[in-house]
Design an enzyme around this catalytic site. Sequence first.
Site, short mmCIF file in Angstrom:
data_model
loop_
_atom_site.label_atom_id
_atom_site.label_comp_id
_atom_site.label_asym_id
_atom_site.label_seq_id
_atom_site.Cartn_x
_atom_site.Cartn_y
_atom_site.Cartn_z
N HIS A 114 0.81 -1.22 0.00
CA HIS A 114 0.00 0.00 0.00
C HIS A 114 0.85 1.27 0.00
CE1 HIS A 114 0.49 -0.17 4.49
NE2 HIS A 114 0.48 1.13 4.35
N ASP A 147 0.12 -7.58 1.43
CA ASP A 147 0.57 -6.19 1.60
C ASP A 147 2.09 -6.08 1.61
OD1 ASP A 147 0.22 -3.46 1.76
OD2 ASP A 147 0.07 -3.42 3.95
N SER A 228 4.65 2.61 7.76
CA SER A 228 4.33 1.44 6.94
C SER A 228 5.51 0.99 6.11
CB SER A 228 3.16 1.74 6.00
OG SER A 228 1.95 1.46 6.60
#
Length: 380
Positions: A114, A147, A228
């Site tokens: 992402h 992910d 992230s």
Amino acid sequence: MTQAGGTPSGPQETPATTGRRFHFAQLLTIPVLVGALVGALVTALIVLLVDRGSTDQSAAADPADPGTAMCAAAPIADRVLPSVVTISARRGAQAGTGSGQIIKQGGYILTNDHVISVAANGGSVSVQYSDGRSSDARIIGRDPSTDLAVLQAADEAKNYPVIALGSSAALRVGQPVVALGAPLGLSSTVTSGIVSALDRYVPVPGDGVTHHLVGAVQTDASINPGNSGGALVDCSGQLVGVNAAIATVPNAAGVGGGGSVGLGFAIPIDLAKPIAEQLINTGKPGHPTTGLQVQEIPASVTQALGTSAGLFVVSVDAGGPAAKAGLKAGDIITEIDGDPAVSSEQIVVATLTRQAGDTLEIKYTRSGTPGTATLTLAAA
């Protein structure tokens, strides 16, 4: 669930997530801190946090003893930060930042899907090293299901070290860990905490896809938007997880906050490593397939019709693993490897954690008659 960076989105409400929201730990780039992004007005509020770290070295963790109170963060930062990068991805007016780490010579960088998905179709990606230098990068491979993604820096990250890989299987609840990344775009940020729990399953809605954090490591180390894709390391500085999402408490209006509340989730390195290797070698994740499509049966339907609870088999691929196992459209799957079949995500998770040739034991009913099948996963 909030992807540790990204616009907050409501989670699928399950017993494990009711009352919480999860967000990706990626920061959407906001010109002059306030700007329109994908039609939404986003405001970033930055507050100063007090460092409560102690200078008493007797409280520092011995790398050989994962059960001690805390990691000595300073030497870990010196050792690991040169391997950690800040990632910027852009396509048109859409942009975002996240984190990553160099996992292989040649400039191969592991991050979250992402973080870079905005640049997947005609966009651009760049990385910034801990010393401030930067390089363009290209996307080597993506695995939206887990992910994960791998980039390659155009300069091959020459003169920057590869991060040491540890083992998430060796983690213990209560063990100290350190998170490194770029929360809110602040590169080379280091926070510390402990492993709060292991083997969490965290589904996180993304842009048209659900990311499945399987066997996730839960930590109370402060993780915020921008973290992230960054590193979660043990007291030896070895990579044990890839930070991916945080939980936030919704306000009275049901909107989750964007900051850390001590509930962060990282993809375990034992899952991420083989996927990263596959992406580097082939550009694709290579997850196996079951060859069937299922749909959850609402409790109201089972009660009204007197049918078994489970997963309704919508279709079966001709010649695929499910067909070879004897399953047919219209069957109702009641158990998967001994667990009650209650969610279609169980099928997805089964393919993400296994290889082609592995088997699933399936119990089902067909026109009220029970049956058992051994389904052998096949290459997709």
